[in-house]
Write an enzyme that holds these catalytic residues in place. Structure first.
Site, PDB file in Angstrom:
ATOM      1  N   GLN A 199       1.135  -1.124   0.195  1.00 50.74           N
ATOM      2  CA  GLN A 199      -0.064   0.063   0.251  1.00 50.74           C
ATOM      3  C   GLN A 199       0.969   1.334  -0.069  1.00 50.74           C
ATOM      4  OE1 GLN A 199      -4.000  -1.182   0.330  1.00 50.74           O
ATOM      5  NE2 GLN A 199      -2.567  -2.467  -0.441  1.00 50.74           N
ATOM      6  N   ARG A 219      -4.587   3.780   3.990  1.00 51.23           N
ATOM      7  CA  ARG A 219      -3.504   4.210   3.111  1.00 51.23           C
ATOM      8  C   ARG A 219      -4.334   3.857   1.404  1.00 51.23           C
ATOM      9  NH1 ARG A 219       0.304   5.635   5.463  1.00 51.23           N
ATOM     10  NH2 ARG A 219       1.925   5.921   3.677  1.00 51.23           N
ATOM     11  N   ALA A 240     -11.369   2.592   4.092  1.00 50.84           N
ATOM     12  CA  ALA A 240     -11.067   1.232   3.064  1.00 50.84           C
ATOM     13  C   ALA A 240     -10.342   2.502   2.133  1.00 50.84           C
ATOM     14  CB  ALA A 240     -11.404   0.465   2.501  1.00 50.84           C
ATOM     15  N   HIS A 241      -8.782   1.080   1.946  1.00 47.90           N
ATOM     16  CA  HIS A 241      -8.417   1.999   0.701  1.00 47.90           C
ATOM     17  C   HIS A 241      -9.001   2.677  -0.301  1.00 47.90           C
ATOM     18  CE1 HIS A 241      -7.522  -2.006  -0.815  1.00 47.90           C
ATOM     19  NE2 HIS A 241      -7.599  -1.590  -1.277  1.00 47.90           N
ATOM     20  N   ASN A 242      -8.038   3.955  -1.089  1.00 48.35           N
ATOM     21  CA  ASN A 242      -8.723   4.767  -2.191  1.00 48.35           C
ATOM     22  C   ASN A 242     -10.013   5.146  -1.944  1.00 48.35           C
ATOM     23  OD1 ASN A 242      -6.420   2.712  -3.170  1.00 48.35           O
ATOM     24  ND2 ASN A 242      -5.986   4.366  -4.086  1.00 48.35           N
TER      25      ASN A 242
END
Length: 344
Positions: A199, A219, A240-242
């Site tokens: 990540q 991240r 969560a990511h993105n």
């Protein structure tokens, strides 16, 4: 610290009805009112309490019509809920602790420039290359990773962890136990084994954001997970990511957003709402508690349920479900009578 009804009315642009010299020194819910307390009436469900409350002053709407005598002094305002919030903010600003200086033991890494008005609590760790704005307060046991940027006036309460490379804007509040920038949940299944996907992105938090206790914002795999300006996240939330969260959105406790979902501006999300990944939620969407969001949603939608549907449809489904037992008994009775007829 006491304020009279006349003084409060002048502060909030209200109109006094009753004894303008009566003074208060604390706040209380209208149903728990006592002498010397200020209460408010915003929800009509609580209207009956105003006739029995012991509070000295009660904020009410300008168009409030009393059905019985009221002992308390009234202050009529446009919006009692917004007014009480304004008064609470004023009192908090006057009474809240304002720590300053650098306590020991704490650690500040190489190359970190600290403004004179910054506060670093004991056992806090500020890594090399971090940028700390004016008036920032970093409470004890906070970790600030390498290259992190913290904007002016932001407060990190005890135990907050901000991983390397993340950015938090100005005038933010991050409550205890929150984690900003931990790895997103990314794994590639290969031959029955889940291999970790690095990540390599970060988290970017806008200005005037509040992040609740034990909330986690992951991240990005690449690029940034983004939290817009004015966003308010309750305790125990997972982003969560993105993911991208639009400006001025509120989300209640225990909700979770799966990876790469984008939520628009001005949305209101109830508690325990779950979002599937890679969705697009429009602006000004309202989502009821415990809803499951499995598909993208247009601007202005009002949805609830699992899977979530429009509010009116959810209400109809609930009524139908409530009547299901009665319908089952009716069908069973009809089938029995038809069976008896066939035998005869």
């Amino acid at each position: 610290m006491e304020f009279s009804a006349n003084q409060i009315a002048s502060l909030v642009g209200g109109t006094v009805e009753g004894d303008g010299n009566v003074a208060v020194s604390t706040f209380a819910k209208i149903e728990e009112g006592h002498k010397g307390a200020l209460s408010f009436l915003a929800n009509p469900k609580y209207s009956h309490y105003i006739y029995q409350t012991q509070s000295s002053i009660v904020l009410v709407r300008r168009d409030f019509v009393a059905e019985h005598p009221i002992e308390a002094t009234l202050i009529r305002v446009d919006d009692p809920y917004a007014t009480i919030a304004q008064l609470l903010q004023m009192v908090a600003a006057m009474t809240a602790p304002h720590p300053s200086g650098i306590e020991q033991p704490s650690f500040v890494g190489e190359g970190v420039e600290l403004p004179e008005d910054v506060y670093i609590g004991a056992f806090a760790y500020v890594s090399a290359g971090a940028k700390i704005g004016k008036g920032v307060k970093i409470y004890p046991q906070v970790f600030v990773g390498a290259g992190v940027e913290i904007g002016e006036g932001t407060v990190l309460y005890p135990g907050v962890k901000v991983y390397h490379g993340c950015k938090i804007g100005s005038r933010c509040i991050v409550h205890s136990g929150a984690v900003v920038g931990a790895d997103g949940f990314g794994f590639a299944p290969t031959d029955g084994v889940y291999n970790k996907i690095p990540q390599l992105g970060n988290v970017v938090v806008g200005d005037d954001v509040e992040i609740g206790a034990n909330t986690a914002i992951d991240r990005a795999v690449m690029g940034s997970t983004r939290i817009g300006n004015g966003v308010k996240l309750d305790n125990l939330i997972q982003v969560a990511h993105n993911c991208e969260v639009g400006d001025n959105r509120v989300m209640a406790s225990q909700s979770g957003i799966a990876g790469s979902t984008k939520i628009g501006r001005g949305c209101m999300v109830g508690g325990q709402v779950g979002f599937a990944g890679h969705l697009h939620i429009g602006d000004n969407v309202q989502i009821g508690a415990q809803s499951g969001i499995s598909k993208s949603t247009p601007d202005g939608a009002r949805i609830m349920g699992y899977p979530a549907v429009e509010y009116g449809e959810f209400a109809r489904q609930t009524i139908n479900l409530r009547n299901l037992s009665a319908l089952y008994r009716r069908v069973a009775d009809i089938e029995k009578r038809l069976s008896d007829t066939d035998r005869s």
